[in-house]
Design an enzyme around this catalytic site. Structure first.
Site, PDB file in Angstrom:
ATOM      1  N   THR A   1     -23.164 -49.783 -24.041  1.00  0.00           N
ATOM      2  CA  THR A   1     -21.787 -49.836 -23.548  1.00  0.00           C
ATOM      3  C   THR A   1     -21.268 -51.261 -23.701  1.00  0.00           C
ATOM      4  O   THR A   1     -21.982 -52.220 -23.393  1.00  0.00           O
ATOM      5  CB  THR A   1     -21.636 -49.416 -22.076  1.00  0.00           C
ATOM      6  OG1 THR A   1     -20.402 -49.946 -21.571  1.00  0.00           O
ATOM      7  CG2 THR A   1     -22.760 -49.912 -21.190  1.00  0.00           C
TER       8      THR A   1
ATOM      9  N   ASP B   1     -19.139 -52.369 -21.875  1.00  0.00           N
ATOM     10  CA  ASP B   1     -18.757 -52.786 -20.511  1.00  0.00           C
ATOM     11  C   ASP B   1     -19.887 -53.497 -19.764  1.00  0.00           C
ATOM     12  O   ASP B   1     -19.641 -54.129 -18.738  1.00  0.00           O
ATOM     13  CB  ASP B   1     -18.333 -51.573 -19.688  1.00  0.00           C
ATOM     14  CG  ASP B   1     -17.116 -50.881 -20.270  1.00  0.00           C
ATOM     15  OD1 ASP B   1     -16.353 -51.546 -20.985  1.00  0.00           O
ATOM     16  OD2 ASP B   1     -16.942 -49.679 -20.006  1.00  0.00           O
TER      17      ASP B   1
ATOM     18  N   GLY C   1     -22.880 -41.707 -19.070  1.00  0.00           N
ATOM     19  CA  GLY C   1     -22.536 -40.289 -19.240  1.00  0.00           C
ATOM     20  C   GLY C   1     -23.517 -39.591 -20.169  1.00  0.00           C
ATOM     21  O   GLY C   1     -24.069 -38.531 -19.839  1.00  0.00           O
TER      22      GLY C   1
ATOM     23  N   HIS D   1      -8.953 -51.062 -28.354  1.00  0.00           N
ATOM     24  CA  HIS D   1     -10.176 -50.730 -29.097  1.00  0.00           C
ATOM     25  C   HIS D   1     -10.571 -51.767 -30.138  1.00  0.00           C
ATOM     26  O   HIS D   1     -11.640 -51.634 -30.750  1.00  0.00           O
ATOM     27  CB  HIS D   1     -10.034 -49.339 -29.718  1.00  0.00           C
ATOM     28  CG  HIS D   1     -10.023 -48.260 -28.669  1.00  0.00           C
ATOM     29  ND1 HIS D   1      -8.912 -47.998 -27.900  1.00  0.00           N
ATOM     30  CD2 HIS D   1     -10.996 -47.443 -28.226  1.00  0.00           C
ATOM     31  CE1 HIS D   1      -9.201 -47.043 -27.044  1.00  0.00           C
ATOM     32  NE2 HIS D   1     -10.454 -46.678 -27.211  1.00  0.00           N
ATOM     33  N   ILE D   2      -9.735 -52.780 -30.339  1.00  0.00           N
ATOM     34  CA  ILE D   2     -10.142 -53.880 -31.216  1.00  0.00           C
ATOM     35  C   ILE D   2     -11.454 -54.478 -30.686  1.00  0.00           C
ATOM     36  O   ILE D   2     -12.293 -54.944 -31.448  1.00  0.00           O
ATOM     37  CB  ILE D   2      -9.022 -54.943 -31.272  1.00  0.00           C
ATOM     38  CG1 ILE D   2      -7.827 -54.365 -32.023  1.00  0.00           C
ATOM     39  CG2 ILE D   2      -9.491 -56.237 -31.932  1.00  0.00           C
ATOM     40  CD1 ILE D   2      -6.580 -55.208 -31.964  1.00  0.00           C
ATOM     41  N   GLN D   3     -11.629 -54.400 -29.362  1.00  0.00           N
ATOM     42  CA  GLN D   3     -12.861 -54.929 -28.746  1.00  0.00           C
ATOM     43  C   GLN D   3     -14.101 -54.113 -29.108  1.00  0.00           C
ATOM     44  O   GLN D   3     -15.223 -54.561 -28.939  1.00  0.00           O
ATOM     45  CB  GLN D   3     -12.745 -54.903 -27.212  1.00  0.00           C
ATOM     46  CG  GLN D   3     -11.772 -55.882 -26.667  1.00  0.00           C
ATOM     47  CD  GLN D   3     -11.244 -55.473 -25.298  1.00  0.00           C
ATOM     48  OE1 GLN D   3     -11.731 -55.943 -24.289  1.00  0.00           O
ATOM     49  NE2 GLN D   3     -10.264 -54.591 -25.265  1.00  0.00           N
ATOM     50  N   ARG D   4     -13.888 -52.882 -29.544  1.00  0.00           N
ATOM     51  CA  ARG D   4     -15.040 -52.022 -29.831  1.00  0.00           C
ATOM     52  C   ARG D   4     -15.363 -51.952 -31.316  1.00  0.00           C
ATOM     53  O   ARG D   4     -16.456 -51.508 -31.696  1.00  0.00           O
ATOM     54  CB  ARG D   4     -14.752 -50.599 -29.332  1.00  0.00           C
ATOM     55  CG  ARG D   4     -14.768 -50.439 -27.840  1.00  0.00           C
ATOM     56  CD  ARG D   4     -15.574 -49.246 -27.414  1.00  0.00           C
ATOM     57  NE  ARG D   4     -15.235 -48.016 -28.071  1.00  0.00           N
ATOM     58  CZ  ARG D   4     -14.663 -46.968 -27.469  1.00  0.00           C
ATOM     59  NH1 ARG D   4     -14.367 -47.012 -26.188  1.00  0.00           N
ATOM     60  NH2 ARG D   4     -14.423 -45.875 -28.137  1.00  0.00           N
TER      61      ARG D   4
HETATM   62  O1  F6P Z   1     -16.854 -47.452 -21.690  1.00  0.00           O
HETATM   63  C1  F6P Z   1     -16.439 -48.135 -22.799  1.00  0.00           C
HETATM   64  C2  F6P Z   1     -14.946 -48.156 -22.900  1.00  0.00           C
HETATM   65  O2  F6P Z   1     -14.606 -48.919 -24.027  1.00  0.00           O
HETATM   66  C3  F6P Z   1     -14.200 -48.647 -21.653  1.00  0.00           C
HETATM   67  O3  F6P Z   1     -14.203 -50.027 -21.501  1.00  0.00           O
HETATM   68  C4  F6P Z   1     -12.841 -48.047 -21.884  1.00  0.00           C
HETATM   69  O4  F6P Z   1     -12.147 -47.896 -20.680  1.00  0.00           O
HETATM   70  C5  F6P Z   1     -13.165 -46.733 -22.496  1.00  0.00           C
HETATM   71  O5  F6P Z   1     -14.429 -46.862 -23.113  1.00  0.00           O
HETATM   72  C6  F6P Z   1     -12.154 -46.248 -23.492  1.00  0.00           C
HETATM   73  O6  F6P Z   1     -12.507 -44.982 -23.889  1.00  0.00           O
HETATM   74  P1  F6P Z   1     -11.807 -44.198 -25.078  1.00  0.00           P
HETATM   75  O7  F6P Z   1     -12.379 -44.735 -26.354  1.00  0.00           O
HETATM   76  O8  F6P Z   1     -12.176 -42.796 -24.837  1.00  0.00           O
HETATM   77  O9  F6P Z   1     -10.345 -44.472 -24.978  1.00  0.00           O
END
Ligand code: F6P
Length: 362
Positions: free
Chosen positions: A137, A139, A115, A284-287
């Protein structure tokens, strides 16, 4: 005159963003003497300057290598071509052009997913502001690069969660569902599932048949393994009779942002298996949190490569990893195709070969 370049992070955050910023600043500002300007919250900071732009130096970027998130902040809503406002989307391209001009930037480094890269390309082609992309990303769904930083960290977190669910599943003879990120592509589910010894992995790429999943759970029980681990990508959906996925709005509970796929899968198995079931949404723990060493290194390589692309005036290109080497690819080419899990690929073959069930018909 030295170069003056802006750097921003757009879209969802990913572990390793700060490591890219740090590497770019160390090389660009520290070694080459450039002015590096950090822009807050994707392109937003430029439209709200001078308050939200900051001069970055190696000193101001100290201690960033292991830090999760992004010191610049990020958003996935700040499109200058359709900026969200109470009265609907606003065209803020003039504000952006003025911001770039006022800051004296010769170009922008956009660290983001497909994006943000698409917006970056429009900014370059329609507004004449030179842009270099850095892919990001968790993903790992950008086809132009073999890997993005953040992915391994997300897989690490999801695998740890599976290991934890494993012991409690085994103790209680339960079927445990773990929902992981991946709305459209199931790379995190596939990799974490394989690493964590999942019995079933449900992917967005394969609409699943609950009867096949239940059969796997029953077979395990018959073999003296009365518990099962099921990884569910957040975009995984059950199949209709013709094999296509049931649309999101037709499954209950409704699949929405923030979870639902694991609950749906669990509901689908109700009555088909004779075991207690529980589900966990990792979300979001994964992020969040620190990048794993692999991501710190990849992010550092990407940050240095971004400096190289700027130094060579290769505007319009995005950094990428291909066959072990970091280089550049035109952004237009990079965002043209999306990488889904190759359901006939080697990873899938490996998973099937060790008995992982994907809920496929027949
Ligand atoms: O694209 C990364 C991602 O973590 C996806 O795996 C997930 O679906 C999305 O972002 C979640 O987005 P947001 O933080 O806006 O909820």
């Amino acid at each position: 005159m030295g170069r003056r370049v802006g750097i921003l992070t757009g879209g969802g955050d990913a572990p390793g963003l700060n490591a890219v910023i740090r590497a770019f600043v160390k090389r660009g500002a520290g070694q080459l003497g450039w002015d590096v300007v950090g822009i807050e919250d994707s392109f937003d900071g430029l439209m709200d300057r001078p308050r939200r732009v900051h001069h970055l130096t190696p000193v101001s970027c100290q201690g960033l290598l292991h830090r999760g998130g992004t010191i610049l902040g990020t958003t996935n809503r700040g499109d200058p071509f359709a900026f969200p406002s109470a009265d609907g989307p606003r065209d803020r391209r003039r504000d952006l052009v003025e911001g770039v001009k006022a800051e004296g930037l010769e170009g922008l480094v956009v660290i983001g997913g497909d994006g943000s890269q698409a917006i970056g390309l429009r900014v370059m082609e329609e507004l004449g502001i030179p842009v270099i992309g850095v892919p990001k990303t968790i993903d790992n769904d950008l086809s132009a690069t073999d890997l993005t930083f953040g992915f391994q960290s997300a897989v690490d977190v999801a695998t740890d969660a599976l290991d934890r669910l494993h012991t409690t599943a085994e103790s209680h003879d339960r079927v445990m569902f773990l929902e992981v990120m991946g709305r459209d592509a199931g790379h995190i589910a596939l990799h974490a599932g394989l690493a964590g010894g999942a019995d079933v992995i449900l992917l967005p790429e394969i609409p699943y048949d609950p009867h096949e999943v239940a059969e796997k759970v029953r077979r395990r029980k018959a073999r003296g393994r009365p518990f099962s681990l099921i990884v569910v990508a957040e975009g995984a959906l059950p199949a209709r009779e013709d094999g296509s996925a049931v649309p999101h709005d037709q499954v209950k509970p409704r699949l929405k942002r923030g979870g639902g796929a694991a609950a749906i899968a669990m509901a689908q198995l109700e009555g088909l298996v004779d075991a207690e079931m529980r589900h966990t949404v990792l979300g979001h723990i994964q992020r969040g949190g620190s990048p794993v060493p692999f991501d710190r290194i990849l992010a550092t390589r990407f940050g240095v490569a971004a400096v190289d692309l700027v130094a060579e005036d290769r505007w319009g290109e995005m950094v990428r990893l291909q066959n072990g080497k970091v280089g550049g690819v035109p952004i237009r080419e990079a965002i043209a195709t999306y990488r889904l899990v190759d359901v006939h690929g080697e990873m899938m073959r490996t998973a099937r070969a060790v008995g992982v069930e994907f809920g496929e018909r027949g």
